[in-house]
Design a protein around this motif. Structure first.
Motif, mmCIF file in Angstrom:
data_model
loop_
_atom_site.group_PDB
_atom_site.id
_atom_site.type_symbol
_atom_site.label_atom_id
_atom_site.label_comp_id
_atom_site.label_asym_id
_atom_site.label_seq_id
_atom_site.Cartn_x
_atom_site.Cartn_y
_atom_site.Cartn_z
ATOM 1 N N PHE A 292 6.006 33.265 12.588
ATOM 2 C CA PHE A 292 5.607 33.276 10.674
ATOM 3 C C PHE A 292 6.270 32.205 9.702
ATOM 4 C CE2 PHE A 292 3.331 35.019 6.788
ATOM 5 C CZ PHE A 292 2.133 34.749 6.939
ATOM 6 N N VAL A 293 5.568 31.440 9.536
ATOM 7 C CA VAL A 293 6.649 30.902 8.489
ATOM 8 C C VAL A 293 6.619 30.846 7.200
ATOM 9 C CG1 VAL A 293 6.860 28.414 7.415
ATOM 10 C CG2 VAL A 293 6.595 28.684 9.854
ATOM 11 N N GLU A 294 7.712 31.627 6.332
ATOM 12 C CA GLU A 294 7.040 32.036 4.877
ATOM 13 C C GLU A 294 7.667 30.870 4.164
ATOM 14 O OE1 GLU A 294 11.398 34.318 4.706
ATOM 15 O OE2 GLU A 294 10.638 35.252 2.437
ATOM 16 N N VAL B 179 -4.792 26.566 7.672
ATOM 17 C CA VAL B 179 -3.884 26.632 8.223
ATOM 18 C C VAL B 179 -4.955 25.998 10.071
ATOM 19 C CG1 VAL B 179 -1.558 27.310 9.023
ATOM 20 C CG2 VAL B 179 -2.262 27.513 7.187
ATOM 21 N N ARG B 180 -5.344 27.150 10.511
ATOM 22 C CA ARG B 180 -6.257 26.810 11.105
ATOM 23 C C ARG B 180 -6.182 25.227 11.643
ATOM 24 N NH1 ARG B 180 -10.090 30.699 11.210
ATOM 25 N NH2 ARG B 180 -8.539 32.385 11.742
ATOM 26 N N GLU B 181 -6.762 24.832 10.755
ATOM 27 C CA GLU B 181 -7.261 23.014 11.497
ATOM 28 C C GLU B 181 -6.074 22.430 11.744
ATOM 29 O OE1 GLU B 181 -11.207 22.729 9.151
ATOM 30 O OE2 GLU B 181 -9.633 22.113 8.086
ATOM 31 N N ILE B 182 -5.275 23.037 10.557
ATOM 32 C CA ILE B 182 -3.644 21.711 11.165
ATOM 33 C C ILE B 182 -3.630 21.968 12.531
ATOM 34 C CG2 ILE B 182 -1.225 21.629 10.963
ATOM 35 C CD1 ILE B 182 -1.444 22.672 7.562
ATOM 36 N N GLU B 183 -3.531 23.241 13.106
ATOM 37 C CA GLU B 183 -3.400 23.873 14.148
ATOM 38 C C GLU B 183 -4.096 22.779 15.935
ATOM 39 O OE1 GLU B 183 -3.100 27.560 14.805
ATOM 40 O OE2 GLU B 183 -1.865 27.499 16.530
ATOM 41 N N GLY B 184 -6.054 23.180 14.917
ATOM 42 C CA GLY B 184 -6.906 22.140 15.844
ATOM 43 C C GLY B 184 -6.572 20.663 15.696
ATOM 44 N N HIS C 283 -4.985 39.552 1.342
ATOM 45 C CA HIS C 283 -6.296 38.974 1.523
ATOM 46 C C HIS C 283 -6.124 36.960 1.127
ATOM 47 C CE1 HIS C 283 -6.084 39.106 -3.155
ATOM 48 N NE2 HIS C 283 -5.358 40.338 -3.045
ATOM 49 N N SER C 284 -7.365 36.965 1.661
ATOM 50 C CA SER C 284 -6.787 35.378 1.432
ATOM 51 C C SER C 284 -8.874 34.804 1.774
ATOM 52 C CB SER C 284 -6.328 34.478 1.910
ATOM 53 O OG SER C 284 -6.017 35.156 3.551
ATOM 54 N N ASP C 285 -9.043 33.295 1.632
ATOM 55 C CA ASP C 285 -10.010 32.550 2.267
ATOM 56 C C ASP C 285 -8.978 32.384 3.491
ATOM 57 O OD1 ASP C 285 -10.661 32.380 0.002
ATOM 58 O OD2 ASP C 285 -9.760 30.364 0.196
ATOM 59 N N VAL C 286 -10.137 32.267 4.883
ATOM 60 C CA VAL C 286 -9.948 32.331 6.034
ATOM 61 C C VAL C 286 -9.031 31.388 6.282
ATOM 62 C CG1 VAL C 286 -11.501 30.175 6.166
ATOM 63 C CG2 VAL C 286 -11.246 31.672 7.860
ATOM 64 N N GLY C 287 -7.976 31.138 7.411
ATOM 65 C CA GLY C 287 -7.975 30.030 7.964
ATOM 66 C C GLY C 287 -6.141 30.387 7.108
ATOM 67 N N LEU C 288 -5.937 31.291 7.164
ATOM 68 C CA LEU C 288 -4.384 31.523 5.895
ATOM 69 C C LEU C 288 -3.370 32.350 6.255
ATOM 70 C CD1 LEU C 288 -5.537 30.361 1.886
ATOM 71 C CD2 LEU C 288 -4.718 28.685 3.677
ATOM 72 N N GLY C 289 -3.262 32.882 7.713
ATOM 73 C CA GLY C 289 -2.576 33.545 8.300
ATOM 74 C C GLY C 289 -2.649 35.061 7.858
ATOM 75 N N LYS C 290 -3.894 35.840 7.149
ATOM 76 C CA LYS C 290 -4.220 37.074 7.572
ATOM 77 C C LYS C 290 -3.784 37.479 9.181
ATOM 78 C CE LYS C 290 -8.609 37.113 5.827
ATOM 79 N NZ LYS C 290 -8.510 35.533 5.228
ATOM 80 N N THR C 291 -4.343 37.522 10.001
ATOM 81 C CA THR C 291 -4.600 37.643 11.373
ATOM 82 C C THR C 291 -3.571 38.208 11.537
ATOM 83 O OG1 THR C 291 -6.754 37.782 11.642
ATOM 84 C CG2 THR C 291 -5.796 37.622 13.737
ATOM 85 N N HIS C 292 -2.557 36.629 11.137
ATOM 86 C CA HIS C 292 -1.234 36.650 11.902
ATOM 87 C C HIS C 292 -0.119 37.298 11.465
ATOM 88 C CE1 HIS C 292 1.968 33.469 13.504
ATOM 89 N NE2 HIS C 292 2.365 34.973 13.293
ATOM 90 N N LEU C 293 -0.244 37.618 10.912
ATOM 91 C CA LEU C 293 1.111 38.482 10.106
ATOM 92 C C LEU C 293 -0.042 40.121 9.548
ATOM 93 C CD1 LEU C 293 2.959 39.062 7.469
ATOM 94 C CD2 LEU C 293 1.146 38.120 5.386
HETATM 95 P P1 ADP Z 1 -6.368 34.512 9.067
HETATM 96 O O1 ADP Z 1 -6.636 35.111 9.345
HETATM 97 O O2 ADP Z 1 -6.602 34.288 7.538
HETATM 98 O O3 ADP Z 1 -8.641 33.744 8.684
HETATM 99 P P2 ADP Z 1 -5.139 33.045 10.866
HETATM 100 O O4 ADP Z 1 -4.023 34.406 10.712
HETATM 101 O O5 ADP Z 1 -6.183 33.560 12.174
HETATM 102 O O6 ADP Z 1 -6.090 32.738 9.671
HETATM 103 O O7 ADP Z 1 -4.612 31.963 10.703
HETATM 104 C C1 ADP Z 1 -4.770 30.892 10.942
HETATM 105 C C2 ADP Z 1 -3.816 29.615 12.237
HETATM 106 O O8 ADP Z 1 -2.303 29.565 11.414
HETATM 107 C C3 ADP Z 1 -3.358 30.895 13.398
HETATM 108 O O9 ADP Z 1 -2.948 30.117 15.036
HETATM 109 C C4 ADP Z 1 -2.197 31.032 12.345
HETATM 110 O O10 ADP Z 1 -0.774 31.595 13.508
HETATM 111 C C5 ADP Z 1 -1.679 29.674 11.603
HETATM 112 N N1 ADP Z 1 -0.907 30.326 9.749
HETATM 113 C C6 ADP Z 1 -1.621 30.525 8.879
HETATM 114 N N2 ADP Z 1 0.160 30.837 7.912
HETATM 115 C C7 ADP Z 1 1.105 30.777 9.226
HETATM 116 C C8 ADP Z 1 2.410 30.146 8.885
HETATM 117 N N3 ADP Z 1 2.824 31.285 7.905
HETATM 118 N N4 ADP Z 1 2.970 30.023 9.645
HETATM 119 C C9 ADP Z 1 2.545 30.168 10.877
HETATM 120 N N5 ADP Z 1 1.819 29.949 11.520
HETATM 121 C C10 ADP Z 1 0.742 30.446 10.430
#
Ligand code: ADP
Ligand code: MG
Length: 485
Positions: free
Chosen positions: A156-158, A350-355, A187-197
């Motif tokens: 989880f990149v800071e 961020v999810r879209e970056i991955e996609g 809290h945040s919009d979708v795809g910004l790392g909530k689930t990850h954190l």
């Molecule tokens: P959310 O739950 O907010 O919709 P996710 O936690 O599912 O978002 O994050 C979407 C994708 O982006 C995941 O693959 C997650 O690993 C990645 N991601 C988001 N923030 C970061 C971060 N700070 N560093 C690395 N990966 C991140």
């Protein structure tokens, strides 16, 4: 060395004294904590043995006092002598609040935040309870935490966008249920790392406390489980199951919106967690203040702990996230230029970056194409929804001129007529906003102006926008047109 600070020139020495304190602090805490909590601190004054440090918010003050007061006090006394004192100046919007360090005597008053409760875990229920995570009939109480190993803190990149939430999450994992961040509401919009954190907090807690029962559940599953329990008249068991946990991570709590019965059950679990100092981590697509469809009593409880948001990462952070993802999938030979391009184009998710990365890698290996910016561009245009459309300066100039009804050639001329200058300024402003061009390049493309002119133009636009409502509305309209390009 004479440690009596009265004699010293107080202004110049407050920085020196603080630097000395920092050295002690730095060697006693992790680099991560040091950077997060102490680098933003500014020493502001030194008067009568009292050093005042400025912290960026109340949250900082509370966190520092809660976690580092002992260390701070020791450092201050060591550097300034036994009479050395510390005070905080907390920036709150336009105001500054002055607060003394709460514990100036060892073991005397409590810190500003309640001290960490020392109690051990309460006894777990003895009787057997249905575990909604196991197939009925298989009566094992061995709870699988449902955590994903790859969604950890290391990955989880800071960045500025997540610093507070990340640090709070880290603190929670060190001391679950025993910090004031309970619940921790992310809290945040979708795809910004909530689930990850949230997941990372769970994993880290398990590392620190292997015996604690941690459970990750998304609110939809929780809801289904509740419905099932209602059907089979085992709601009490359902609630008891959750009450056996030490740490509950509930993801996307917005799914419980308008589900009154499920909220009722959740409310019971929540209260129990608070009473017993068990930790809850909640994620949501809205802040507690903007969340709807929840009972007021639950909403107000969401605000009891800490609510921290995740914002859109800036470009530099996006670059680091992409590099991390590439490293994780074992790709090491992508051009910096391509990475930079991806980070530039994909902004909001961020999810879209991955996609996009995955489709680029797939394309390149399928068709044996080298990964170029061109390939990245094709893939993004094809697969990614929320990107910055690359808007050209020509297009911007045309939109702005059309809007104000002035031919482009006049805007590009040397004319100093007020209305033309205004249009020129606006188009420079939007070129700076929407293109990757430097100020000098924008100037060169705007009728042979230099970079200082462009800078001046951008400031003039900002000023006028703030004072002239009609102009501000015009700019908004143009913005909309450009965004829909
Ligand atoms: P959310 O739950 O907010 O919709 P996710 O936690 O599912 O978002 O994050 C979407 C994708 O982006 C995941 O693959 C997650 O690993 C990645 N991601 C988001 N923030 C970061 C971060 N700070 N560093 C690395 N990966 C991140
Ligand atoms: Mg999620």
């Amino acid at each position: 060395m004479d440690r009596s600070v009265d004699m010293l020139d107080e202004n110049s020495n407050c920085q020196t004294i603080w630097n000395e304190c920092l050295k002690i602090i730095q060697s006693n805490i992790s680099p991560e904590h040091f950077e997060t909590w102490f680098q933003p601190v500014v020493p502001v004054s030194l008067k009568q043995q009292e050093l005042t440090i400025q912290v960026p918010s109340m949250f900082y003050y509370e966190f520092i006092e809660n976690n580092f007061w002992q260390l701070l006090k020791t450092a201050v006394r060591h550097v300034m002598g036994p009479d050395g004192k510390l005070a905080y100046s907390v920036v709150m919007g336009k105001n500054v609040l002055r607060l003394p360090q709460s514990s100036s005597e060892v073991g005397s008053n409590q810190p500003a935040m309640p001290p960490l409760p020392s109690g051990s875990d309460t006894e777990k229920q003895g009787r057997e309870i249905v575990n909604p995570f196991v197939i009925p009939g298989l009566k094992t109480m061995n709870i699988n935490s449902q955590l994903k190993p790859e969604l950890n803190f290391d990955n989880f990149v800071e960045g500025e966008c997540n610093r507070l939430a990340r640090a709070a999450g880290f603190a929670v994992a060190k001391n679950p249920g025993k910090t004031s961040f309970n619940p921790l509401f992310i809290h945040s919009d979708v795809g910004l790392g909530k689930t990850h954190l949230a997941n990372a907090i769970g994993l880290e807690t398990k590392v620190n406390f292997p015996d604690k029962t941690v459970l990750y559940v998304d609110a939809e599953t929780f809801l289904q489980q509740y419905i099932e329990a209602a059907k089979t008249q085992t709601i009490n068991d359902f609630i008891h199951f959750y009450q056996m946990l030490d740490v509950l991570i509930i993801d996307d709590v917005q799914f419980l919106s308008k589900k009154e019965k499920t909220q009722e059950a959740f409310f019971h679990i929540f209260n129990f967690f608070q009473r017993e100092n068990r930790q809850m981590v909640i994620t949501c697509d809205k802040s507690p203040s903007t969340l709807t469809g929840f009972e007021q009593r639950l909403l107000s409880r969401f605000k009891w702990g800490l609510s921290a948001d995740l914002q859109i990462p800036d470009k530099e952070t996006r670059v680091r996230i992409i590099k991390k993802k590439l490293l994780n999938i074992g790709v090491t030979d992508i051009d910096e230029e391509v990475i930079d391009y991806l980070a530039y184009r994909i902004v909001t998710n961020v999810r879209e970056i991955e996609g996009a990365l995955i489709s680029i890698l797939a394309q390149s290996s399928l068709n044996r194409k080298t990964i170029t910016v061109e390939l990245a561009k094709q893939m993004i245009d094809k697969f990614v929804q929320n990107t910055i459309h690359e808007i050209s300066i020509d297009y911007i100039q045309k939109v702005v001129c059309d809007y104000f009804n002035i031919p482009v050639y006049q805007m590009l001329s040397k004319s100093r007529k007020g209305e033309i200058v205004q249009v020129r300024h606006a188009s420079m402003y939007f070129a700076k906003k929407y293109t990757n061009l430097s100020l000098a390049q924008i100037g060169a493309r705007s009728g042979d102006k230099d970079h200082a002119t462009v800078l001046h133009a951008c400031r003039a636009v900002e000023n006028q926008r703030a004072t002239n409502a009609k102009y501000a509305a015009d700019l908004n309209n143009i913005d909309k047109i450009l965004k829909n390009a």
